[in-house]
Write a protein that holds these residues in place. Structure first.
Motif, mmCIF file in Angstrom:
data_model
loop_
_atom_site.group_PDB
_atom_site.id
_atom_site.type_symbol
_atom_site.label_atom_id
_atom_site.label_comp_id
_atom_site.label_asym_id
_atom_site.label_seq_id
_atom_site.Cartn_x
_atom_site.Cartn_y
_atom_site.Cartn_z
ATOM 1 N N THR A 556 0.839 -1.197 0.000
ATOM 2 C CA THR A 556 0.000 0.000 0.000
ATOM 3 C C THR A 556 0.877 1.250 0.000
ATOM 4 O OG1 THR A 556 -0.117 -0.107 2.411
ATOM 5 C CG2 THR A 556 -1.898 -1.158 1.174
ATOM 6 N N ALA A 557 0.311 2.356 -0.467
ATOM 7 C CA ALA A 557 1.083 3.587 -0.623
ATOM 8 C C ALA A 557 1.524 4.166 0.710
ATOM 9 C CB ALA A 557 0.256 4.615 -1.394
ATOM 10 N N ASP A 558 0.706 4.016 1.750
ATOM 11 C CA ASP A 558 1.052 4.573 3.056
ATOM 12 C C ASP A 558 1.558 3.521 4.027
ATOM 13 O OD1 ASP A 558 -1.279 3.206 3.326
ATOM 14 O OD2 ASP A 558 -2.493 4.893 4.025
ATOM 15 N N SER A 578 -5.979 0.886 1.537
ATOM 16 C CA SER A 578 -5.424 0.696 2.867
ATOM 17 C C SER A 578 -6.335 1.268 3.932
ATOM 18 C CB SER A 578 -4.044 1.344 2.963
ATOM 19 O OG SER A 578 -4.169 2.757 3.012
ATOM 20 N N SER A 582 -5.352 5.281 1.367
ATOM 21 C CA SER A 582 -4.651 5.293 0.083
ATOM 22 C C SER A 582 -5.210 4.228 -0.853
ATOM 23 C CB SER A 582 -3.153 5.052 0.297
ATOM 24 O OG SER A 582 -2.922 3.734 0.757
ATOM 25 N N SER A 584 -4.140 2.291 -4.661
ATOM 26 C CA SER A 584 -3.114 2.098 -5.680
ATOM 27 C C SER A 584 -3.571 1.041 -6.668
ATOM 28 C CB SER A 584 -1.779 1.683 -5.051
ATOM 29 O OG SER A 584 -1.383 2.592 -4.053
ATOM 30 N N ARG A 596 -2.110 5.829 -8.855
ATOM 31 C CA ARG A 596 -2.577 6.054 -7.491
ATOM 32 C C ARG A 596 -3.794 6.952 -7.541
ATOM 33 N NH1 ARG A 596 1.061 3.861 -4.047
ATOM 34 N NH2 ARG A 596 3.290 3.942 -4.555
ATOM 35 N N LYS A 638 -8.480 12.360 -1.349
ATOM 36 C CA LYS A 638 -8.099 11.117 -0.668
ATOM 37 C C LYS A 638 -9.020 10.860 0.516
ATOM 38 C CE LYS A 638 -4.365 8.956 1.956
ATOM 39 N NZ LYS A 638 -3.013 9.107 2.543
#
Length: 834
Positions: A556-558, A578, A582, A584, A596, A638
């Motif tokens: 995941t991005a975070d 997530s 986030s 993706s 993203r 977001k």
């Protein structure tokens, strides 16, 4: 012919039918009382059950070529044929009125004792032949205890209860007598009879019964008199846990709670051999093999001695772990091998695997050993004749989920004309496994492999020397975490011909340098399943056709836990979200990050954004920008909380997401820009609405959203408007789905009720309460079945959709019209597979 019907032979058959009686008075306002609305779903069968209870299996030889193994799965029995690779051949019906407590096979029949646990206040023993009930034993009226063990020999059937022994005649099934042993005075003893009852060959009418104080009584069942009592060598030996006659005449093996195993000569009451299972396993750093509950002797005359050609092999196992210990009884007895990890050991986690071995048995005259465990597994092992190892190798195996199922779905078809549509179920459970179940042939069901778990752990430095020696240690920490969400699309699945990766499974492609070679997967296909796991920041891929782990682990991005996943209809892209909000998108063929949501700002966009924030008129410029058709700027939108639902439209134009922040967002698939959103976070002045899950019906562009206010809301993705609100759940909504035609919404809640709403009218048309709360449900694409999983079982229950073959009125019902399923019908009946 029923005795209440008249005889149709002779003169009575020629008489004219009786005329209908004329009513003297009829109230014109009188109406027939309303009939109860028939249920839309009818119980059909249960899949995924092999040996899901603590009741040991029973074996029956068929000639000299094969054996039939019968296991208990609750209220019915499963019979497997060893020659056919443990294929399922019979499932008993009807189901017993209470859970089965003991089984025994004799000649061509299987006896099953049930009840006595206080649920229905009734106890019985039924007789089955080839899956059908053919008889029943007479049970005393005052019997309120469960029958925990059955033994049949000669003219007698013996059943061991907690404090008494019941005896029947095997020829007529008549009850003969009741034997009541003397009360046990052992400290803390709950029952008089602890465990173990057997008969000795060549001993007429005699049985041996183990007691709580460690003694063994010898009873004559014909006269009902106590013949002799064998006392333990020590008062601290504990209760008798297992009894088994040896191949040598007049000798019996006795296991007690302190781990001691004694070979006793019952003619002289002298100890021949005394062993200790606890000391035997201490060298392997395993002191849990103390409670021996099953003993068996090898009778083919091989396996013992220096050359392995002498008789005298004994196998012991218990419920404390999943190991089988093999003993050579020659020259005082010694351990010749330990079959580590034959079954999963009990999990220390709450609600985890119920492991341990409940029975081990050598087949008569064969070099084959059968084991069953409470991990819902049945296995056969074979001893190689020329092998230098005394430990057998696996021959056949049948198993299922070892812990309750938490997620299920019907596997989508690979094409519109595929003949396997709605014939496969994908399921995940608390045992950290992923299974594929065939509704056509039970033998095709299998677990998706996670790769060489122990080899991978050793390379990563997670496997120490002690753990490598003692392979019975729990593998929970070596498997992937529990699966919390998954998504599947077979349009790019290569089947068995998919090219596997030469490297390690679940490698992160975004951390690799250079390009990724995808030439093989481009011609043969790639992974088709993506899963998210509890407490894990990686989403993993799986091959459906090869039933094994895939190549990629998407982060995941975070770097927060994966909360939702989705696979595009084309099978090329996977979107993961997530708990931090986030989103993706990755390419399943190459494993490369593609987008993203929202898309990150490029340098020019970042500078412009910075100027807007620093300028005095930044708020005015932002307000003017929001009045344009694209009112969401780059990098905006977001989710502020966990994303609980992800969907992709069939044309790969829009990604739809929802979260605990109460917002439904519509993203541009290619640009990663937020196009529109529905905000329910401030819909109520007193409480904001949080969205807990989402389901997408692609044919109608409808999205169903479950909310924390116990409502299910339906929105139209074209108009971005709320079209329906469905109320009525009496507890937290656990799972829900659309029907195959998009006309119904089926939901399960924590109040153990499954409800069905009709979308065109918003009416509640069916509701029935099951015995245990439903944890997951799914509806087949063909409309044939509703599949449910429940909190107290490891099986998946199938319900027939009765509207496909009969007329079912779908009128609106009220809350007081919820159908209460009887306990014996709260779970679907089992039927024989075709």
């Amino acid at each position: 012919m029923s005795k209440d019907l008249p005889d149709t032979n002779g003169e009575e058959a020629a008489t004219s039918p009786t005329k209908r009686q004329k009513l003297a008075h009829r109230d014109p306002h009188h109406r027939r009382p309303p009939r109860a609305a028939p249920r839309i779903f009818a119980p059909f069968r249960t899949i995924g059950l092999v040996s899901s209870t603590s009741v040991p299996f029973t074996s029956l030889p068929l000639g000299k070529t094969t054996f039939q193994i019968t296991t208990s799965v609750g209220r019915c029995l499963h019979t497997y044929d060893l020659r056919r690779g443990l294929n399922l051949v019979f499932i008993t019906r009807p189901q017993t009125l209470a859970p089965i407590t003991a089984t025994v096979a004799w000649k061509d029949r299987v006896f099953a004792a049930w009840g006595g646990d206080g649920t229905i206040g009734q106890t019985g023993v039924w007789v089955f032949q080839r899956g059908r009930q053919v008889g029943e034993l007479e049970v005393p009226i005052d019997l309120e205890e469960p029958i925990e063990e059955l033994v049949i020999f000669g003219a007698w059937i013996v059943g061991r209860c907690w404090t008494r022994i019941e005896v029947w005649k095997s020829a007529s099934y008549e009850h003969y007598t009741t034997i009541t042993p003397t009360l046990s005075h052992a400290p803390g003893a709950r029952n008089t009879l602890s465990g173990g009852v057997c008969n000795m060959p060549t001993f007429l009418n005699k049985i041996l019964v183990g007691k709580q104080d460690g003694s063994v009584d010898i009873w004559n069942v014909s006269t009902g008199k106590l013949v002799y009592t064998m006392l333990p060598a020590s008062l601290t030996s504990g209760a008798v846990t297992s009894l088994q006659p040896t191949p040598a005449l007049s000798a019996v093996a006795i296991a007690r709670a302190d781990g001691s195993i004694t070979i006793q000569d019952i003619l002289t009451d002298k100890t021949i051999i005394k062993l200790n299972a606890q000391n035997a396993t201490a060298s392997n750093n395993n002191n849990n093999n103390k409670n021996i509950t099953s003993i068996s002797f090898r009778t083919d005359g091989h396996g013992a001695g220096e050359d392995g050609q002498q008789p005298g092999i004994m196998a012991t196992a218990g419920t404390d772990n999943g190991d089988v210990t093999l003993w050579d009884l020659n020259n005082g007895g010694r351990v010749v091998g330990v079959l580590h990890g034959a079954h999963d050991p009990p999990s220390p986690k709450q609600g985890g695997v119920s492991g341990g071995i409940n029975r081990v048995e050598f087949l008569a005259g064969q070099d084959v050993m059968i084991t069953s465990g409470m991990d819902n597994a049945l296995k056969s092992w074979i001893f190689d004749a020329n092998s230098l190892s005394a430990v057998p190798r696996i021959l056949h195996s049948r198993s299922g989920h070892a812990a309750p199922v938490t997620k299920i779905c019907f596997v989508p078809a690979s094409s519109e004309d595929a003949d396997d549509t709605g014939k496969w179920i994908l399921s995940a459970g608390r045992d950290q496994s992923l299974w594929g179940w065939s509704l056509r042939k039970d033998g095709q069901s299998s677990e998706l492999s996670q790769g060489p778990v122990r080899k991978k752990a050793k390379k990563l430095g997670l496997l120490g020397k002690n753990l490598e020696v003692d392979t019975s240690v729990s593998l929970d920490e070596l498997k992937v975490p529990e699966i919390t969400c998954f998504s599947c699309s077979l349009n790019r699945d290569g089947g068995m011909g998919a090219a596997p990766s030469a490297g390690a499974v679940w490698s992160n492609a975004t951390t690799k340098k250079g390009t990724t070679d995808t030439s093989d997967s481009g011609t043969t296909g790639w992974e088709s399943i993506v899963t998210g796991h509890r407490g894990d920041k990686f989403a993993r891929t799986w091959f459906w056709g090869r039933k094994r782990a895939g190549r990629w682990a998407f982060e995941t991005a975070d770097a927060m836990e994966v909360s939702s996943v989705a696979v595009s209809s084309c099978g090329t892209f996977a979107v993961i979200a997530s708990a931090g909000g986030s989103i993706s998108m990755f390419n399943l063929q190459s494993g490369i990050l593609r987008q993203r949501f929202p898309a990150p700002l490029n340098p020019s966009q970042a500078k412009k954004k910075l100027r807007l924030l620093q300028s005095a008129s930044g708020e005015e410029e932002e307000a003017s920008a929001s009045s344009t058709p694209h009112r969401f700027g780059p990098g905006e939108g977001k989710h502020r909380k966990a994303v609980t639902g992800l969907m992709i439209d069939p044309l790969n134009r829009t990604v739809i997401s929802c979260g605990l922040d109460g917002k439904v967002k519509f993203w541009d698939f290619h640009a990663g820009r937020l196009k529109d959103e529905i905000d329910w976070s401030s819909s109520s002045p007193t409480m904001a609405i949080a969205i807990t899950a989402a389901r997408y019906y692609k044919s109608s562009d409808l999205v169903a959203l479950s909310c924390d206010d116990l409502a299910i809301r339906i929105i139209d993705t074209e108009t971005k408007k709320l079209v329906r609100e469905l109320w009525g759940c009496g507890g937290q909504i656990v799972d829900f789905c659309f029907s195959h035609d998009g006309r119904w919404i089926i939901a399960a809640s924590m109040d153990s009720v499954i409800r069905v709403w009709d979308l065109p009218t918003s009416h509640l048309i069916n509701a029935f309460r099951v015995e245990s709360p439903c944890t997951a449900l799914a509806f087949s694409e063909t409309g044939e079945y509703l599949a449910t999983a429940h909190a107290d079982g490891v099986g998946i229950h199938l319900w027939n959709n009765r509207t496909l073959f009969t007329h079912v009125p779908t009128r609106m019902i009220k809350d007081d019209e919820i159908i209460e399923c009887p306990k014996h019908a709260g779970k679907p009946y089992c039927i024989c597979p075709r």
